[in-house]
Design an enzyme around this catalytic site. Structure first.
Site, PDB file in Angstrom:
ATOM      1  N   GLN A 127     -19.611 -47.255  20.711  1.00  0.00           N
ATOM      2  CA  GLN A 127     -19.235 -48.067  19.552  1.00  0.00           C
ATOM      3  C   GLN A 127     -17.882 -48.748  19.743  1.00  0.00           C
ATOM      4  OE1 GLN A 127     -19.318 -45.442  16.152  1.00  0.00           O
ATOM      5  NE2 GLN A 127     -21.519 -45.674  15.868  1.00  0.00           N
ATOM      6  N   CYS A 128     -17.455 -48.943  20.988  1.00  0.00           N
ATOM      7  CA  CYS A 128     -16.094 -49.438  21.206  1.00  0.00           C
ATOM      8  C   CYS A 128     -15.859 -50.795  20.549  1.00  0.00           C
ATOM      9  CB  CYS A 128     -15.785 -49.508  22.691  1.00  0.00           C
ATOM     10  SG  CYS A 128     -16.946 -50.496  23.666  1.00  0.00           S
ATOM     11  N   GLY A 129     -16.863 -51.677  20.603  1.00  0.00           N
ATOM     12  CA  GLY A 129     -16.686 -52.989  19.992  1.00  0.00           C
ATOM     13  C   GLY A 129     -16.603 -52.922  18.484  1.00  0.00           C
TER      14      GLY A 129
END
Length: 347
Positions: A127-129
């Site tokens: 879920q980095c973005g």
């Protein structure tokens, strides 16, 4: 030269709105008794027992540890945080970072720091973005941004993601427009050339930058052809200049040669370092695997962003499905970034 970027059409928001209700407390009893029924001195009186003793005062506690979003879901990170002590405030964390890296800064220059204060959010899975967008959203939809769950929900409904991943900068821009209601500018052609000054002026004005890059083991930008593709939010910039403008800046009390813009004071724009001058621009950023600010050489970020071309073979073989645009990372991430700002903010 910058390459043309597709125009991002703002999506139509779904109808409906959340409502909240406040509970109504029951009426309080009368403040004073009815004097008509007070007993006379000759009446039979029942002795009233003494009130119970007051509870002992609560033990004194040390300073509360600031909350790091997402920490309660990760026991490993929670234990690491407890061992390392309280999370510092944004300004303290940036000062710690600059002291740690002060030997990297050229002594023949003076330095001006522009940095917005961002909360930390630890990502769960790929879920980095979306985590980077959530952090940026705290500057775009104050006071607390938009819940991460809302960003995930919209991204899933629009088909931008399957597991929380975001391999398209254009899709990230559409998501930001819909969920945060902000202005979005999609940059193509990398962070150099004419885009460089645009990015720097954007960060100096206090607006966030969303940028994909390849992440090394220490979270810094590296070059792995997109196999370690990751997202960060740029929150500020450190500029090395021959001289600091006289209007609107004050020297740091602890770090000689470092200057900050004075809050609520007109500030003369600083001169931007010449392109190709090494070691004069550093990006202040955050990403979803650490609660600390990161300090990266701007050219290092630019070079990492420009070589995001291939989807990771290990990710392709892990058995999970991902949303990858036609053309792969080359068309979805390579050389692209997002400038985000409030609708009423100047460029």
């Amino acid at each position: 030269m910058t390459s043309p970027c597709p125009h991002l059409e703002p999506p139509v928001l779904p109808p409906g709105a959340l409502t909240s209700r406040a509970s109504i407390p029951p009426p309080l009893p009368p403040n004073s008794p009815d004097l008509t029924f007070l007993p006379t001195p000759s009446s039979l009186q029942v002795p009233i027992p003494p009130p119970p003793p007051l509870p002992p005062p609560a033990p004194a506690l040390g300073p509360a540890t600031p909350h790091v979003f997402g920490m309660e879901k990760s026991q490993l990170l929670k234990e690491a945080l407890e061992k390392s002590g309280p999370v510092p405030t944004g300004r303290e964390d940036v000062r710690r970072l600059l002291k740690l890296h002060k030997d990297r800064f050229r002594s023949d220059l003076q330095w001006i720091l522009f940095c917005a204060d961002l909360p930390s959010l630890i990502q769960e899975g790929p879920q980095c973005g979306l985590v980077a967008l959530w952090m940026a959203g705290t500057l775009l939809a104050p006071p607390s941004g938009v819940p991460l769950e809302r960003l995930v929900q919209v991204a899933l409904e629009r088909g931008y993601t399957a597991q929380g991943e975001m391999f398209s900068v254009a899709d990230m821009g559409r998501l930001a427009q819909e969920a945060l209601g902000c202005q979005v500018e999609l940059l193509c052609g990398g962070l150099g050339g004419p885009n460089r000054d645009r990015v720097l002026q954007h960060l100096i004005a206090g607006h966030p930058l969303l940028i994909p890059y390849d992440e090394d083991f220490n979270h810094e930008p590296c070059q792995r052809k997109g196999h370690k593709a990751h997202w960060a939010v740029g929150a500020g910039v450190l500029l090395g200049v021959p001289g600091v403008p006289s209007l609107g800046y004050a020297e740091d009390p602890e770090l000689a040669g470092l200057f900050h813009p004075v809050p609520s004071t007109p500030c003369q724009p600083p001169p931007l370092p010449e392109e190709g001058s090494p070691g004069t621009i550093y990006l202040l950023s955050k990403q979803g695997k650490s609660w600390h600010y990161q300090l990266w050489d701007y050219d290092q970020v630019r070079e990492s962003n420009l070589q995001l071309t291939d989807f990771s073979p290990s990710r392709a073989a892990d058995g999970w499905s991902y949303v990858v645009p036609a053309g792969g990372l080359q068309s979805g991430l390579c050389g692209q970034a997002l400038l985000l700002r409030l609708h009423n903010a100047s460029h």
